[in-house]
Design a protein around this motif. Structure first.
Motif: not given
Length: 264
Positions: A204-213, A247-256
């Motif tokens: 099964x294909x899955x589109x997984x939506x999350x803000x939890x990196x 830059x936005x991706x880097x900010x997201x990762x830095x927020x972990x």
């Protein structure tokens, strides 16, 4: 499996130039688990609602092309769309405590899509299919849970019931919209393992939506990063987390949160 081209969504009560989704294109391959990440309000859930045909057409306009195995979801009639919902694709919502009808027993809700898509199926067969799906979702004592009401079950068990309802017709695609948000870390891990198992055993294909990196990195092979209604970066999970380009991706990762940040 799924092809989305230049999808734009505008709600009627928003400013004319303010789009919830501003023109995105992506695809989900056969057997793939694709992650869609971004902060709250970035357009992730609106994208999921558009893909599944659940956006209220009287309250918004959306343009573009959405193809599921070549079938045009965007331009099809409500009747044709109803024939695909719960059959060709299933949805796992993020709030299991509010997604179920509180006055209906779990069993009836798990087998509801069978009632819609297989109206001639005998009640006994529907029950057996529901119990089999609940067993696949690793629910203990499915016969007992079948007769329970939603308020009698924990959040983790309700989420498994929702997964059972989503897979009962063996859909080609699962849309999982933040399915672990309301769960504790232990149950969260169990649900993720279950989704991986469904993907590997059923293809099964899955589109997984999350803000939890952290969750996305564990589950997904490829990741889309969404910001203000646009996809700003795309790549494999390793590429995104090891070498973020935007830059936005880097900010997201830095927020972990990490232990080192906590000690500071």
């Amino acid at each position: 499996m799924l092809e989305v081209t230049d999808l734009k969504v505008h709600f009627h009560d928003a400013a004319p130039d303010r789009f919830a989704v501003g023109g995105i294109s992506f695809c989900v391959e056969d057997g793939e688990i694709l992650g869609l990440v971004g902060e709250s309000g970035s357009g992730k859930s609106v994208t999921a609602m558009a893909v599944t045909g659940l956006l209220p057409r009287r309250k918004c306009d959306y343009t573009g092309e959405i193809l599921l195995s070549g079938k045009d979801i965007y331009h099809c009639s409500r009747q044709e769309l109803r024939g695909m919902q719960g059959k060709d694709f299933g949805v796992i919502f993020q709030q299991p405590m509010s997604a179920f009808d509180p006055v209906m027993k779990i069993g009836r809700q798990v087998e509801e899509s069978l009632t819609v898509h297989c109206p001639d199926m005998a009640p006994e067969e529907r029950r057996e299919r529901a119990l089999a799906a609940m067993t696949e979702a690793e629910l203990p004592e499915p016969e007992r849970i079948y007769e329970k009401y939603p308020h009698e079950l924990s959040g983790g068990m309700l989420q498994r019931c929702m997964i059972a309802a989503a897979i009962i017709n063996d859909p080609k695609l699962l849309i999982a919209d933040e399915p672990t948000t309301a769960l504790d870390v232990t149950i969260q891990g169990q649900i993720l393992d279950l989704l991986i198992k469904i993907n590997q055993t059923k293809g099964t294909s899955i589109l997984f939506i999350s803000h939890n990196l952290r969750v996305v990195r564990k589950l997904c092979s490829r990741v889309l990063v969404m910001h203000r209604g646009l996809i700003v970066e795309e790549g494999s999970a390793d590429e995104i987390f090891r070498h973020p380009a935007h830059e936005y991706t880097r900010i997201l990762i830095d927020s972990i949160p990490t232990r080192e940040k906590h000690l500071r």
